[in-house]
Design an enzyme around this catalytic site. Structure first.
Site, PDB file in Angstrom:
ATOM      1  N   GLU A   1     -12.512   0.098  43.772  1.00 58.78           N
ATOM      2  CA  GLU A   1     -11.396   0.915  44.582  1.00 58.78           C
ATOM      3  C   GLU A   1     -12.185   1.338  45.802  1.00 58.78           C
ATOM      4  O   GLU A   1     -13.564   1.923  45.848  1.00 58.78           O
ATOM      5  CB  GLU A   1     -11.170   2.072  43.958  1.00 58.78           C
ATOM      6  CG  GLU A   1      -9.965   2.832  44.519  1.00 58.78           C
ATOM      7  CD  GLU A   1      -9.372   3.943  44.109  1.00 58.78           C
ATOM      8  OE1 GLU A   1      -9.934   4.335  42.569  1.00 58.78           O
ATOM      9  OE2 GLU A   1      -8.808   4.766  44.690  1.00 58.78           O
TER      10      GLU A   1
ATOM     11  N   ARG B   1     -21.939   1.425  31.226  1.00 56.86           N
ATOM     12  CA  ARG B   1     -22.186   1.705  32.428  1.00 56.86           C
ATOM     13  C   ARG B   1     -23.845   1.773  32.766  1.00 56.86           C
ATOM     14  O   ARG B   1     -24.604   2.336  31.821  1.00 56.86           O
ATOM     15  CB  ARG B   1     -21.876   3.014  33.055  1.00 56.86           C
ATOM     16  CG  ARG B   1     -20.289   3.211  33.027  1.00 56.86           C
ATOM     17  CD  ARG B   1     -19.829   4.524  33.280  1.00 56.86           C
ATOM     18  NE  ARG B   1     -19.907   4.980  34.754  1.00 56.86           N
ATOM     19  CZ  ARG B   1     -19.204   4.814  35.683  1.00 56.86           C
ATOM     20  NH1 ARG B   1     -17.930   4.202  35.271  1.00 56.86           N
ATOM     21  NH2 ARG B   1     -19.362   4.864  36.824  1.00 56.86           N
TER      22      ARG B   1
ATOM     23  N   LYS C   1     -18.815   8.374  42.341  1.00 56.61           N
ATOM     24  CA  LYS C   1     -18.404   8.192  43.838  1.00 56.61           C
ATOM     25  C   LYS C   1     -17.755   9.686  44.339  1.00 56.61           C
ATOM     26  O   LYS C   1     -18.194  10.078  45.352  1.00 56.61           O
ATOM     27  CB  LYS C   1     -17.349   7.282  44.126  1.00 56.61           C
ATOM     28  CG  LYS C   1     -18.077   5.951  44.290  1.00 56.61           C
ATOM     29  CD  LYS C   1     -16.816   4.854  44.728  1.00 56.61           C
ATOM     30  CE  LYS C   1     -15.975   4.363  43.502  1.00 56.61           C
ATOM     31  NZ  LYS C   1     -15.041   3.351  43.737  1.00 56.61           N
TER      32      LYS C   1
HETATM   33  P1  ATP Z   1     -16.551   5.861  40.247  1.00 50.03           P
HETATM   34  O1  ATP Z   1     -16.346   6.777  39.020  1.00 50.03           O
HETATM   35  O2  ATP Z   1     -18.024   6.607  40.875  1.00 50.03           O
HETATM   36  O3  ATP Z   1     -15.468   6.153  41.369  1.00 50.03           O
HETATM   37  P2  ATP Z   1     -15.423   3.840  39.441  1.00 50.03           P
HETATM   38  O4  ATP Z   1     -15.880   2.995  38.324  1.00 50.03           O
HETATM   39  O5  ATP Z   1     -14.229   4.168  39.683  1.00 50.03           O
HETATM   40  O6  ATP Z   1     -16.721   4.429  39.830  1.00 50.03           O
HETATM   41  P3  ATP Z   1     -14.735   1.379  40.991  1.00 50.03           P
HETATM   42  O7  ATP Z   1     -14.758   1.235  42.421  1.00 50.03           O
HETATM   43  O8  ATP Z   1     -13.526   1.402  40.159  1.00 50.03           O
HETATM   44  O9  ATP Z   1     -15.578   2.611  40.675  1.00 50.03           O
HETATM   45  O10 ATP Z   1     -15.749   0.139  40.100  1.00 50.03           O
HETATM   46  C1  ATP Z   1     -15.570  -1.008  40.361  1.00 50.03           C
HETATM   47  C2  ATP Z   1     -16.318  -1.701  39.249  1.00 50.03           C
HETATM   48  O11 ATP Z   1     -17.567  -1.311  39.088  1.00 50.03           O
HETATM   49  C3  ATP Z   1     -15.433  -1.391  37.834  1.00 50.03           C
HETATM   50  O12 ATP Z   1     -15.204  -2.674  37.250  1.00 50.03           O
HETATM   51  C4  ATP Z   1     -16.377  -0.674  37.293  1.00 50.03           C
HETATM   52  O13 ATP Z   1     -16.339  -0.647  35.904  1.00 50.03           O
HETATM   53  C5  ATP Z   1     -18.050  -0.962  37.631  1.00 50.03           C
HETATM   54  N1  ATP Z   1     -18.832   0.088  37.795  1.00 50.03           N
HETATM   55  C6  ATP Z   1     -18.596   1.462  38.222  1.00 50.03           C
HETATM   56  N2  ATP Z   1     -19.484   2.248  37.811  1.00 50.03           N
HETATM   57  C7  ATP Z   1     -20.210   1.582  36.969  1.00 50.03           C
HETATM   58  C8  ATP Z   1     -21.735   1.703  36.556  1.00 50.03           C
HETATM   59  N3  ATP Z   1     -22.341   2.899  36.557  1.00 50.03           N
HETATM   60  N4  ATP Z   1     -22.465   0.774  35.895  1.00 50.03           N
HETATM   61  C9  ATP Z   1     -21.800  -0.363  35.808  1.00 50.03           C
HETATM   62  N5  ATP Z   1     -20.570  -0.891  36.234  1.00 50.03           N
HETATM   63  C10 ATP Z   1     -19.930   0.178  36.940  1.00 50.03           C
HETATM   64 MG    MG Z   2     -12.335   3.328  39.149  1.00 52.22          MG
END
Ligand code: ATP
Ligand code: MG
Length: 561
Positions: free
Chosen positions: A37, A261, A271
């Protein structure tokens, strides 16, 4: 067909599944995607997800898309869209297709109408609060909405009017009509669309209803023909809903597979929390070298190859865990040891005067190897004179026996230079050493004595007359505690270390004055340093210490600092 240059895929629960699906003919070609995102900069956790999805596609001869999951304009921006692409490329990956979930808004809308027509979705006039209150709990079933049995025609009409902007924000939602008593709360008539009169960075003002994650995500995967939709564990309980939507629409049904994760000690991988550090100026920005963002790690000097090697090494798991920072540093050091040229720089200088040096103007140019790990890196010439800087900690007025550096009457090797023997030293009134006096043995040029005598220690130095003074920044983890993510709510802010960045003047051998942004060096015996492109000026480089040579962080901790 898989690429013959790629080693055979490793075995783990995702790769085994992919292999089985190829073998059974369920899928012909693997298609994965990375779906960020664009509401912030990518962090080290994303680096793991990127490494995984791109590697799997490559190993199995498939494709991998980059998809901006841009369905919530409130927090999204073009700035992030651009940075994400840049960061993925910096890691060394290239996508097959670049897509935007917002491009699928018309298709998603049409599919929502199809669900309505089949009695599987309805417009609900309840407020968000009422919907939350009637959802029930794990133990208690939810309550049906009074609007749940609206006739199809009325639902269709209301949904279209939602889209045309007739209703204010929050007044109506579209919900899937599943089961308000379902044991999985995600299936208790989840919201698919809400009214949000917001400008979208790509679709402008065309839409005022925006799809929820669960509705947009699986359908976007389906449109792109994704075969294996890899995501993190928190989506495990959303998988039944992912499956439900695909089944009820009768569309291509990707397989969602969850993995743990990535968490690393002292690092936050949220984020939202990282944004807070930026907004409250606890750091200089998303690219502050102390940030666990890809940008931050890049400015710290972490090589992309090392970051990817780390991500591959930690592999995938079914249970969330935290990796030691020392492990990441190990991969960084390992790569830099192979690739970074050596230089000499003194960070905490004390004067060393050679009393028997022929004359103050006399200079000897010494040949210094650029990298003992890589003969192809060649050599350079380093000037040596009668007045040098050495590291203050390399001298002790009254050293214990095991101190293999300089002390009165002791002989050491000056790296690439000569053997010197300490004949005395001067102190100021406070007892600080101000000057170390030595004699040198001209026969030991290059670092060896013709008579074969040995010295226990080798120390680095720079010639005072030739030294260039540059700014060097030394970093400690941003947080005092290894697990800032475990802090309740916003308590992580109170865990910030006040002294996580320290600026010092490094006295360097002349060639470092010419360093340009992006170059990496080992300052011998001090650490690996990265020439920062952002703050360096021609002739005035700024260096960031990427990592120490040994596990300095652990040592500092053990001392109880
Ligand atoms: P945040 O909670 O920090 O906003 P998010 O998971 O919402 O992170 P996205 O931009 O939606 O962020 O994530 C894109 C991809 O990266 C998703 O498939 C998510 O599962 C993966 N991802 C995010 N954080 C991690 C992590 N700490 N380890 C592995 N994969 C991750
Ligand atoms: Mg997300």
């Amino acid at each position: 067909m898989s690429d013959p240059n790629t080693p055979p895929p490793a075995s783990d629960f995702i790769r085994d599944r992919v292999r089985a699906d190829l073998d059974s003919g369920k899928v012909q070609q693997v298609v994965t995607r990375f779906p960020p995102e664009p509401n912030g900069y990518l962090h080290i956790g994303h680096a793991k997800a990127i490494t995984l999805v791109f590697s799997i596609a490559k190993e199995f001869g498939g494709r991998c898309n980059l998809r901006m999951d841009d369905t919530n304009p409130e927090k999204e921006a073009q700035e992030y869209v651009d940075a994400i692409q840049d960061d993925v490329r910096w890691l060394g990956f290239e996508w097959d297709g670049l897509y935007y979930a917002s491009d699928y808004f018309p298709q998603l809308f049409a599919w929502a109408e199809q669900l309505i027509e089949n009695g599987l979705a309805y417009v609900d006039d309840q407020t968000a609060e009422q919907i939350a209150d009637s959802r029930g709990t794990v133990r208690a079933p939810g309550k049906d909405s009074p609007f749940r049995d609206r006739p199809v025609a009325e639902n269709l009409d209301l949904f279209r009017r939602m889209k045309s902007g007739e209703f204010p924000d929050g007044s109506k939602v579209l919900r899937a009509r599943i089961d308000m008593a379902h044991p999985n709360l995600n299936l208790r008539d989840p919201v698919m669309y809400r009214v949000r009169k917001l400008h979208h960075q790509r679709t402008g003002d065309e839409w005022c209803i925006y799809p929820m994650y669960d509705w947009a995500h699986g359908q976007s995967d389906s449109i792109e023909g994704i075969t294996h939709s890899l995501c993190t564990l928190e989506f495990e309980h959303h998988r039944p809903l992912y499956d439900w939507f695909c089944e009820k629409l009768g569309i291509w049904h990707p397989q969602q597979i969850e993995f743990a994760r990535l968490n690393v000690e002292y690092m936050l991988t949220s984020k939202r929390k990282l944004l807070r550090l930026v907004e409250e100026q606890h750091v200089d920005g998303w690219d502050d070298p102390r940030m666990p963002t890809i940008r931050g790690l890049r400015r710290l000097g972490v090589p992309p190859e090392a970051l990817v090697a780390f991500c591959r090494h930690v592999g995938i798991a079914k249970v969330n865990g935290t990796h030691e920072l020392a492990l990441l540093e190990h991969f960084v050091r390992d790569w830099l040891n192979q690739h970074a040229e050596r230089r000499m720089a003194v960070l905490d200088p004390v004067e060393l005067v050679i009393e028997n040096w022929p004359s103050p103007e006399h200079v000897e140019w010494l040949e210094a190897g650029n990298n003992p790990e890589d003969p192809a890196a060649g050599t350079r010439q380093v000037p040596f004179s009668g007045k040098l800087w050495i590291e203050r900690e390399d001298f002790m007025a009254d050293p214990p026996k095991k101190f293999f550096r300089l002390g009165p009457g002791r002989e050491v090797r000056l790296r690439f230079g000569f053997f010197v023997t300490c004949t005395g030293f001067d102190q100021d009134d406070a007892g600080n050493v101000t000057c170390i006096r030595c004699t040198y043995d001209p026969e030991t040029k290059g670092g060896n004595a013709p008579d074969g005598r040995k010295v226990k220690g080798t120390i680095h130095w720079v010639s005072q007359a030739h030294a260039v003074a540059v700014e060097a920044r030394l970093f400690e983890p941003l947080f005092r505690e290894p697990d800032p993510a475990s802090a309740d709510g916003d308590a992580f802010v109170a865990m910030l270390r006040p002294d996580s960045r320290r600026g010092v003047t490094a006295h360097c051998e002349p060639s470092l004055g010419e360093a340009t942004g992006g170059q990496r060096f080992q300052f011998e015996r001090v650490g690996y340093f990265y020439c920062d492109a952002k703050d360096s000026k021609p002739g005035a480089p700024v260096f960031h210490r990427t990592v120490g040579l040994k596990d300095s962080w652990k040592k500092v901790q053990a001392k109880g600092d």
